[in-house]
Design a protein around this motif. Structure first.
Motif, PDB file in Angstrom:
ATOM      1  N   UNK A 182       0.845  -1.195   0.000  1.00 41.63           N
ATOM      2  CA  UNK A 182       0.000   0.000   0.000  1.00 41.63           C
ATOM      3  C   UNK A 182       0.881   1.245   0.000  1.00 41.63           C
ATOM      4  N   UNK A 183       0.286   2.371  -0.423  1.00 44.32           N
ATOM      5  CA  UNK A 183       1.044   3.618  -0.428  1.00 44.32           C
ATOM      6  C   UNK A 183       0.128   4.791  -0.101  1.00 44.32           C
ATOM      7  N   UNK A 184       0.753   5.900   0.306  1.00 51.52           N
ATOM      8  CA  UNK A 184       0.083   7.185   0.449  1.00 51.52           C
ATOM      9  C   UNK A 184       0.953   8.238  -0.226  1.00 51.52           C
ATOM     10  N   UNK A 185       0.334   9.286  -0.714  1.00 52.16           N
ATOM     11  CA  UNK A 185       1.076  10.372  -1.363  1.00 52.16           C
ATOM     12  C   UNK A 185       0.379  11.674  -0.977  1.00 52.16           C
ATOM     13  N   UNK A 186       1.019  12.409  -0.056  1.00 49.31           N
ATOM     14  CA  UNK A 186       0.392  13.627   0.454  1.00 49.31           C
ATOM     15  C   UNK A 186       1.456  14.654   0.801  1.00 49.31           C
ATOM     16  N   UNK A 187       1.220  15.903   0.372  1.00 48.09           N
ATOM     17  CA  UNK A 187       2.101  17.037   0.689  1.00 48.09           C
ATOM     18  C   UNK A 187       3.559  16.740   0.329  1.00 48.09           C
ATOM     19  N   UNK A 188       3.766  16.100  -0.813  1.00 42.77           N
ATOM     20  CA  UNK A 188       5.119  15.845  -1.292  1.00 42.77           C
ATOM     21  C   UNK A 188       5.794  14.629  -0.684  1.00 42.77           C
ATOM     22  N   UNK A 189       5.115  13.944   0.239  1.00 40.23           N
ATOM     23  CA  UNK A 189       5.681  12.735   0.848  1.00 40.23           C
ATOM     24  C   UNK A 189       4.972  11.496   0.301  1.00 40.23           C
ATOM     25  N   UNK A 190       5.735  10.639  -0.344  1.00 38.49           N
ATOM     26  CA  UNK A 190       5.213   9.382  -0.877  1.00 38.49           C
ATOM     27  C   UNK A 190       5.734   8.275   0.040  1.00 38.49           C
ATOM     28  N   UNK A 191       4.831   7.457   0.595  1.00 42.38           N
ATOM     29  CA  UNK A 191       5.231   6.404   1.538  1.00 42.38           C
ATOM     30  C   UNK A 191       4.685   5.063   1.085  1.00 42.38           C
ATOM     31  N   UNK A 213       7.502  14.383  -6.379  1.00 42.72           N
ATOM     32  CA  UNK A 213       6.741  15.472  -6.991  1.00 42.72           C
ATOM     33  C   UNK A 213       6.363  15.085  -8.413  1.00 42.72           C
ATOM     34  N   UNK A 214       5.331  15.723  -8.934  1.00 44.80           N
ATOM     35  CA  UNK A 214       4.925  15.536 -10.312  1.00 44.80           C
ATOM     36  C   UNK A 214       5.465  16.686 -11.145  1.00 44.80           C
ATOM     37  N   UNK A 215       6.034  16.358 -12.310  1.00 43.42           N
ATOM     38  CA  UNK A 215       6.485  17.361 -13.272  1.00 43.42           C
ATOM     39  C   UNK A 215       5.845  17.013 -14.612  1.00 43.42           C
ATOM     40  N   UNK A 232      17.249   8.589  -7.001  1.00 41.20           N
ATOM     41  CA  UNK A 232      16.691   9.732  -7.735  1.00 41.20           C
ATOM     42  C   UNK A 232      16.252   9.177  -9.083  1.00 41.20           C
ATOM     43  N   UNK A 233      14.952   8.990  -9.252  1.00 39.10           N
ATOM     44  CA  UNK A 233      14.417   8.345 -10.447  1.00 39.10           C
ATOM     45  C   UNK A 233      13.302   9.189 -11.049  1.00 39.10           C
ATOM     46  N   UNK A 234      13.131   9.049 -12.341  1.00 36.31           N
ATOM     47  CA  UNK A 234      11.993   9.654 -13.034  1.00 36.31           C
ATOM     48  C   UNK A 234      11.178   8.530 -13.658  1.00 36.31           C
ATOM     49  N   UNK A 235       9.895   8.491 -13.332  1.00 35.24           N
ATOM     50  CA  UNK A 235       8.966   7.511 -13.885  1.00 35.24           C
ATOM     51  C   UNK A 235       7.981   8.232 -14.789  1.00 35.24           C
ATOM     52  N   UNK A 236       7.593   7.595 -15.893  1.00 36.92           N
ATOM     53  CA  UNK A 236       6.681   8.205 -16.856  1.00 36.92           C
ATOM     54  C   UNK A 236       5.531   7.254 -17.145  1.00 36.92           C
TER      55      UNK A 236
END
Length: 243
Positions: A182-191, A213-215, A232-236
């Motif tokens: 499971x995950x959460x993504x809130x206020x810039x923190x992804x857990x 963050x989303x870019x 440090x990864x970028x996913x698309x």
């Protein structure tokens, strides 16, 4: 008077037409996260965008059994799966299997696990993060390295609250590893909280936090891995041929 009535009727018709076209599309009946449990064992189905991942594991016992996934379609209570990977049988890659999928209220009856049982919907698949992501860039030292599309690829699948990554080869069927939970993504923190991990069961139960963050259509993922290494990864988001 007749002219006024005609204008009113025309206005009402236009309003109804506008409302009909502005309503969101009907949700696909399989999209979301589903679970089937038997004793201590769990089967998890994640489905969205015509793709799915299915995993069999024992979270309490920290045991991983198998995972498989690929392109998904549903017609007449039949769920058709075109395999892109199968951890237990790489020869299934590229083949198609058909399973039952019979809705029953908020649940569904299916033999996706190999035996018929009740699958319970545990999550939706309609958030910004929902979909299949591919790692496209990774920082190595001070430089960013582009990761080009190849048969061997790492995908990450998210519904609204669950994640799974899988390292696969869509041509040879080779399976290199998976993990999820499971995950959460809130206020810039992804857990992420790990529920299964094929490579190292000792990490089951761990929660890892990242500053993300989303870019645009890219997801920038930074922090420390489960081994403590910097990330440090970028996913698309992927197109069908990238899945």
């Amino acid at each position: 008077m007749k002219l006024k009535i005609q204008f009113c009727l025309l206005g009402l018709f236009c309003l109804m037409l506008s409302t009909a076209f502005s309503e969101p599309a009907q949700k696909h009946p399989v999209n979301g996260s589903w679970m089937f449990t038997s004793d201590n064992e769990t089967w998890l189905l994640m489905a969205a965008d015509g793709y799915c991942m299915v995993t069999h594991y024992d979270q309490a016992g920290k045991k991983f059994f198998k995972t498989f996934g690929g392109f998904l379609s549903l017609e007449n209570d039949k769920l058709k799966l075109q395999y892109r990977f199968h951890s237990g049988d790489q020869g299934k890659t590229g083949t198609t299997a058909v399973f039952t999928w019979e809705p029953n209220g908020k649940n569904a009856e299916s033999d996706l696990s190999g035996s018929r049982g009740t699958w319970v919907r545990v999550g939706e698949a309609d958030s910004e993060m929902t979909g299949i992501w591919r790692i496209t860039q990774r920082k190595e030292g001070a430089n960013m390295r582009e990761i080009r599309l190849a048969p061997r690829r790492t995908l990450k699948f998210l519904t609204n609250d669950r994640f799974q990554w899988a390292a696969i080869n869509v041509e040879t069927g080779e399976f290199s590893g998976t993990g999820g939970g499971t995950y959460t993504f809130k206020d810039g923190t992804y857990a992420e909280t790990i529920h299964f991990f094929s490579r190292d069961s000792s990490r089951v139960g761990m929660t890892l936090e990242f500053k993300d963050r989303m870019e645009g259509s890219n997801w920038v993922h930074t922090g420390l891995s489960s081994k403590g290494d910097p990330i440090y990864e970028v996913w698309s988001k992927t197109s069908k041929n990238e899945q």
